[in-house]
Scaffold this active site. Structure first.
Site, short mmCIF file in Angstrom:
data_model
loop_
_atom_site.label_atom_id
_atom_site.label_comp_id
_atom_site.label_asym_id
_atom_site.label_seq_id
_atom_site.Cartn_x
_atom_site.Cartn_y
_atom_site.Cartn_z
N LYS A 61 2.60 11.40 6.68
CA LYS A 61 1.74 11.23 7.86
C LYS A 61 2.26 11.96 9.09
CE LYS A 61 -0.65 7.09 6.26
NZ LYS A 61 -1.82 7.84 5.79
N ASP A 79 9.51 2.96 1.94
CA ASP A 79 8.28 3.72 2.19
C ASP A 79 8.00 3.65 3.69
OD1 ASP A 79 5.71 4.67 2.56
OD2 ASP A 79 4.88 3.70 0.79
N PHE A 88 0.86 -1.18 0.00
CA PHE A 88 0.00 0.00 0.00
C PHE A 88 0.89 1.23 0.00
CE2 PHE A 88 -2.44 3.49 1.71
CZ PHE A 88 -3.58 3.42 0.92
#
Length: 407
Positions: free
Chosen positions: A259, A230, A145
Site C-alpha cells: 500500500k 502483516d 484480512f
C-alpha cells in the site's frame, strides 16, 4: 435559466455497465486530487478520510513522489528481473535499513507479498526447521484480512471473502485474535510461522490487548516459529510509528509491506527479513515480472526517504490524539465505541441509528469520504498530511451526520 448537467450519474452508470460487481463503491467519481482532498467530475471537493486503505499515507500527489515518478518515466520503466536496473539496489537497501533487516524481496500487491511470506515460511520450515515435507502449518487469526487470492481466502473467516471459492488450501490453523493462550496452544512441531496483523484493519481497526504481541514473540522464539507481521495497512507511519508492532517493542522475523510503499502512485509491496529466512529462496523458485520494476523502485526510494526523518510518524501520533479525542466525544451521541492508533480509527455506530454504509453515504453528502465494514463500523484513515483544521472539520461533519440521523 441555464440547466446544469452533472456528469456523475452517467459516469456511475457506465462503470456499472462495463465492470464486474466485485465492489460496491460510494456514488462519487473522483477526477482530481491533492493532499487530503479530492475533486469529483462535477467539481465538488471531498475530504479523503480513507486514503486508499493506507495506500495514500503521504496524501494525493505528494510532490517528491510525483517528481520521482516523472523523472523515472523519462528514463526507464521496466526491465523484468532478468536484468538489474539502477534503481533496484537503492530501493532494496533503503527499505532493508528502514526495517532493520538484511534482505528485501519486492513484489507488487499486498496479496503477492503475503503469498511470498507464506512460501518463504514453508520453505524455511522444511529446510531449516526440519518439518516433514507437506506438513508445514501456519497459525493465523480470526477476522484476518491478508488479501483475496485462493490460498489467502482459505484461511479467511469472512464469508464474503471465502464462500464459493473452494477447494481451499490446507496448512493453516485459525485462532481468536488477541487470545495468547489459544495461539500458544495451536503451535505444534509442524508450525512454521504465525501470521498476524498488528492491528486488524478490515475487521474494524481492532487493537489487540496490551502485551499480546510480546507474548506472541516469546512463544515464537521458544518454539522456533517465524513471526510474520502483516503491516500492509498498519505500517509506514499510519499508527504513529513506522510499524504498528513497534508499539509493543516487538521485532518480527518478517515484515509484509505494501500500500503506502507505492506512494499512491504505483503498486509496490515487499517482504523484509534476515538472510537466514529470505536466504532459503534460490533463483527460479519465486518471482514477478513487474516486482521491483524501475518505476516502482524510484517511487519506493522516495517513500523510504520520507519515513527516515520520522516526521510523518510524529505527525500521525500527534494528530491521532486529536482525532481520537474528537471521536471519543461522540460516544453516547450515536457512537458506541472508538478504537485505533495514530491516524487510524474504527468507529462503531449505533445500529439503531443507521448502518455503516448509510453513515458513509451521508458523510459523502457532506463532503467527507470514509468506508464502512462489518455492518455498523466505519474506518477512518486520513492521509498523514491532513491539517488540524481539516481533521476538526471531518469530526464536526461526523457529529452533524449523527445529529441529523437522531433527529
Amino acid at each position: 435559466m441555464t440547466t446544469v448537467e452533472f456528469r456523475t450519474p452517467s459516469a456511475l452508470a457506465e462503470a456499472e455497465r462495463y465492470t464486474a460487481h466485485n465492489y460496491h463503491p460510494l456514488p462519487v467519481v473522483v477526477a482530481d486530487a491533492e493532499g487530503a482532498w479530492v475533486t469529483d467530475v462535477d467539481g465538488r471537493r471531498y475530504l479523503d478520510f480513507l486514503a486508499g486503505y493506507s495506500a495514500l499515507n503521504f496524501g494525493h500527489r505528494h510532490p517528491a513522489l510525483v517528481a520521482a515518478a516523472h523523472a523515472q518515466l523519462d528514463r526507464l520503466t521496466l526491465t523484468s528481473r532478468a536484468f538489474v536496473h539502477n534503481q533496484f539496489a537503492a530501493f532494496c537497501r533503503g527499505l532493508a535499513q528502514l526495517c532493520r533487516k538484511d534482505l528485501v524481496l519486492p513484489m507488487n500487491t499486498g496479496a503477492e507479498a503475503v503469498e511470498t511470506a507464506i512460501k518463504v515460511a514453508r520453505k524455511w520450515g522444511y529446510q531449516v526447521k526440519g518439518v516433514p515435507d507437506g506438513r508445514a502449518n501456519i497459525v493465523v487469526a480470526e477476522n484476518n484480512f491478508h488479501g483475496r487470492t485462493t490460498t489467502i481466502v482459505s484461511f479467511s473467516t469472512d464469508p464474503d471473502a471465502r464462500n464459493d471459492f473452494g477447494p481451499y488450501t490446507p496448512g493453516f490453523t485459525v485462532v481468536p485474535y488477541g487470545d495468547l493462550d489459544a495461539l500458544t496452544a495451536a503451535i505444534d512441531e509442524h508450525t512454521v510461522a504465525v501470521l498476524l496483523e498488528p492491528i486488524q484493519g478490515e475487521a474494524g481497526v481492532l487493537v489487540p490487548p496490551a502485551g499480546y504481541f510480546a507474548g506472541v514473540r516469546e512463544a515464537c522464539t521458544e518454539r522456533n516459529v517465524l513471526l510474520i507481521a502483516d503491516e500492509i495497512q498498519s505500517g509506514l507511519g499510519r499508527t504513529g510509528r513506522t510499524f504498528a508492532i513497534e508499539h509493543e517493542d516487538v521485532v518480527p522475523d518478517m515484515y509484509v509491506l505494501g500500500k503506502a510503499l507505492g506512494g499512491g502512485i504505483v503498486p509496490v509491496s515487499a517482504v523484509a527479513a534476515n538472510s537466514d529466512v529470505l536466504g532459503v529462496l534460490k533463483p527460479g523458485e519465486h518471482g514477478s515480472t513487474f516486482g521491483g520494476n524501475p518505476l516502482a523502485c524510484a517511487v519506493g526510494v522516495e517513500v523510504v526517504k520520507l519515513l527516515e526523518s520520522g516526521d510523518f510518524q510524529r505527525r500521525s501520533a500527534e494528530l491521532g490524539e486529536r482525532l481520537h479525542a474528537g471521536l471519543r466525544a461522540l460516544i453516547g451521541h450515536g457512537v458506541l465505541a472508538v478504537r485505533g492508533r495514530g491516524l487510524w480509527a474504527g468507529v462503531d455506530i449505533d445500529p439503531a441509528l443507521m448502518t455503516g454504509r448509510q453513515a458513509c453515504e451521508r458523510l459523502a453528502e457532506h463532503g467527507v469520504l470514509a468506508k464502512d465494514t462489518h455492518g455498523s463500523t466505519i474506518r477512518l484513515a486520513p492521509p498523514l498530511v491532513v491539517s488540524e483544521a481539516d481533521l476538526d472539520h471531518a469530526i464536526a461533519v461526523f457529529a452533524k451526520v449523527l445529529e441529523e440521523a437522531a433527529a
